[in-house]
Design a protein around this motif. Sequence first.
Motif, mmCIF file in Angstrom:
data_model
loop_
_atom_site.group_PDB
_atom_site.id
_atom_site.type_symbol
_atom_site.label_atom_id
_atom_site.label_comp_id
_atom_site.label_asym_id
_atom_site.label_seq_id
_atom_site.Cartn_x
_atom_site.Cartn_y
_atom_site.Cartn_z
ATOM 1 N N PHE A 10 11.653 7.466 8.771
ATOM 2 C CA PHE A 10 10.711 8.542 9.081
ATOM 3 C C PHE A 10 9.719 8.098 10.159
ATOM 4 C CE2 PHE A 10 12.015 9.047 4.636
ATOM 5 C CZ PHE A 10 12.613 10.291 4.722
ATOM 6 N N ASP A 11 9.177 9.091 10.862
ATOM 7 C CA ASP A 11 8.228 8.759 11.927
ATOM 8 C C ASP A 11 6.783 8.929 11.487
ATOM 9 O OD1 ASP A 11 8.254 11.500 11.772
ATOM 10 O OD2 ASP A 11 8.103 11.819 13.923
ATOM 11 N N ALA A 42 9.762 -0.878 4.857
ATOM 12 C CA ALA A 42 10.996 -0.243 4.392
ATOM 13 C C ALA A 42 11.236 -0.609 2.931
ATOM 14 C CB ALA A 42 12.179 -0.702 5.235
ATOM 15 N N GLY A 43 12.156 0.108 2.278
ATOM 16 C CA GLY A 43 12.467 -0.204 0.885
ATOM 17 C C GLY A 43 13.642 0.617 0.390
ATOM 18 N N LEU A 53 18.198 3.947 1.492
ATOM 19 C CA LEU A 53 17.037 3.181 1.943
ATOM 20 C C LEU A 53 16.076 4.107 2.673
ATOM 21 C CD1 LEU A 53 18.950 0.119 3.448
ATOM 22 C CD2 LEU A 53 17.934 0.294 1.171
ATOM 23 N N TRP A 54 14.789 3.727 2.677
ATOM 24 C CA TRP A 54 13.816 4.450 3.492
ATOM 25 C C TRP A 54 13.143 3.449 4.428
ATOM 26 C CZ3 TRP A 54 8.925 2.539 3.354
ATOM 27 C CH2 TRP A 54 8.520 1.858 2.200
ATOM 28 N N GLY A 55 12.652 3.933 5.538
ATOM 29 C CA GLY A 55 11.906 3.089 6.467
ATOM 30 C C GLY A 55 10.871 3.934 7.175
ATOM 31 N N LEU A 56 9.774 3.300 7.564
ATOM 32 C CA LEU A 56 8.732 3.993 8.332
ATOM 33 C C LEU A 56 8.632 3.347 9.705
ATOM 34 C CD1 LEU A 56 6.454 6.131 8.366
ATOM 35 C CD2 LEU A 56 4.898 4.307 7.645
ATOM 36 N N PHE A 57 8.803 4.156 10.725
ATOM 37 C CA PHE A 57 8.775 3.669 12.099
ATOM 38 C C PHE A 57 7.377 3.162 12.458
ATOM 39 C CE2 PHE A 57 10.571 4.197 16.497
ATOM 40 C CZ PHE A 57 11.798 3.635 16.203
ATOM 41 N N GLU A 58 7.331 2.055 13.172
ATOM 42 C CA GLU A 58 6.062 1.510 13.664
ATOM 43 C C GLU A 58 5.380 2.571 14.529
ATOM 44 O OE1 GLU A 58 3.685 -1.492 13.357
ATOM 45 O OE2 GLU A 58 5.689 -2.351 13.380
ATOM 46 N N PRO A 59 4.072 2.835 14.304
ATOM 47 C CA PRO A 59 3.396 3.825 15.148
ATOM 48 C C PRO A 59 3.475 3.421 16.617
ATOM 49 C CG PRO A 59 1.995 3.161 13.314
ATOM 50 C CD PRO A 59 3.182 2.243 13.305
ATOM 51 N N ALA A 91 13.792 10.491 -0.478
ATOM 52 C CA ALA A 91 13.424 9.280 0.261
ATOM 53 C C ALA A 91 11.998 9.398 0.799
ATOM 54 C CB ALA A 91 14.406 9.044 1.405
ATOM 55 N N PHE A 92 11.667 10.587 1.332
ATOM 56 C CA PHE A 92 10.334 10.793 1.897
ATOM 57 C C PHE A 92 9.264 10.686 0.809
ATOM 58 C CE2 PHE A 92 6.846 13.733 3.003
ATOM 59 C CZ PHE A 92 6.393 13.100 4.142
ATOM 60 N N GLN A 93 9.508 11.299 -0.340
ATOM 61 C CA GLN A 93 8.491 11.287 -1.393
ATOM 62 C C GLN A 93 8.342 9.911 -2.046
ATOM 63 O OE1 GLN A 93 9.415 15.292 -3.386
ATOM 64 N NE2 GLN A 93 7.209 15.274 -3.180
ATOM 65 N N ILE A 94 9.459 9.180 -2.176
ATOM 66 C CA ILE A 94 9.368 7.808 -2.713
ATOM 67 C C ILE A 94 8.608 6.924 -1.722
ATOM 68 C CG2 ILE A 94 10.709 5.747 -3.291
ATOM 69 C CD1 ILE A 94 10.775 7.800 -5.526
ATOM 70 N N MET A 95 8.878 7.113 -0.415
ATOM 71 C CA MET A 95 8.147 6.349 0.600
ATOM 72 C C MET A 95 6.640 6.613 0.467
ATOM 73 S SD MET A 95 8.257 6.581 4.775
ATOM 74 C CE MET A 95 7.348 8.128 4.907
ATOM 75 N N CYS A 96 6.257 7.878 0.327
ATOM 76 C CA CYS A 96 4.833 8.225 0.206
ATOM 77 C C CYS A 96 4.225 7.618 -1.059
ATOM 78 C CB CYS A 96 4.650 9.742 0.196
ATOM 79 S SG CYS A 96 4.979 10.501 1.799
#
Length: 260
Positions: A10-11, A42-43, A53-59, A91-96
Amino acid sequence: MSGHPLCFIFDNFSEGRVLCKPDGTIPSAEEAGGFERYLATAGMVLKRPPCDLWGLFEPGAAVDRRAGYAFVSRRNLPSRDSDIFRRAGVAFQIMCLRLKNKYCGVCGDVMTDHELDRARVCPSCGNVVYAVMAPAVIVAVEKEGAILLGHNVNFPEGRYSVLAGFVEPGETLEEAVTREVFEESLVRIKNIRYFGSQPWPFPNSMMFGFNADWESGCPTPDGGELSDVRWFKRDVLPDIPPSVSISRKLIDDWLARSAE
Ligand SMILES: [Zn+2]
């Protein structure tokens, strides 16, 4: 195919656009490996199949355009595959849940994943935090072969949908339905019937769908959220939401019944 682990990158935290391959599909874990160096964190989504898997893009990091990858709104995934739409939302909600609960709000210690529940737990004081979900109601109001649809100021031009809104503290779902319809259209309703529900992770709504009948009042837009609200007959329907949404299912259900 849907059983294979995918990597949802996700961005951001709010709309949560997801990284797609040039063909518009979600990369597998192996395919997403090349993006590892761009990830802030990520996780794993859940420790059970399909083990996405989920990951968050570096700003500020830029997607490598040579590879043809691009961030796509999750809203644009559903028409292709509702299973992928659902998994992207989980994935988005677990990331949050993980990223917004690194530290305990009670004692400040580092939190960990709960062993049994989809939650975070503090090993020091036992504080447990679950994923935040905001209940909302959505309702198809009918009157003599017509359905009540409104144009929200945030909708695309010409798009209309059934009325919806968030449940307020102390309200039953039925009370929220009655209040929202009146607030947005000045229409009074009766015969409220439960239709079905749908998680709507934009970012964290839980939609409860209802049918209802007109009782009194002439549709009048609230002048805030809605710029227009009116009755539509089946042969003159405007542009309506895409098929994966519960709003569309409510309209399709009315169409099927009104054809009888
Ligand atoms: Zn604590």
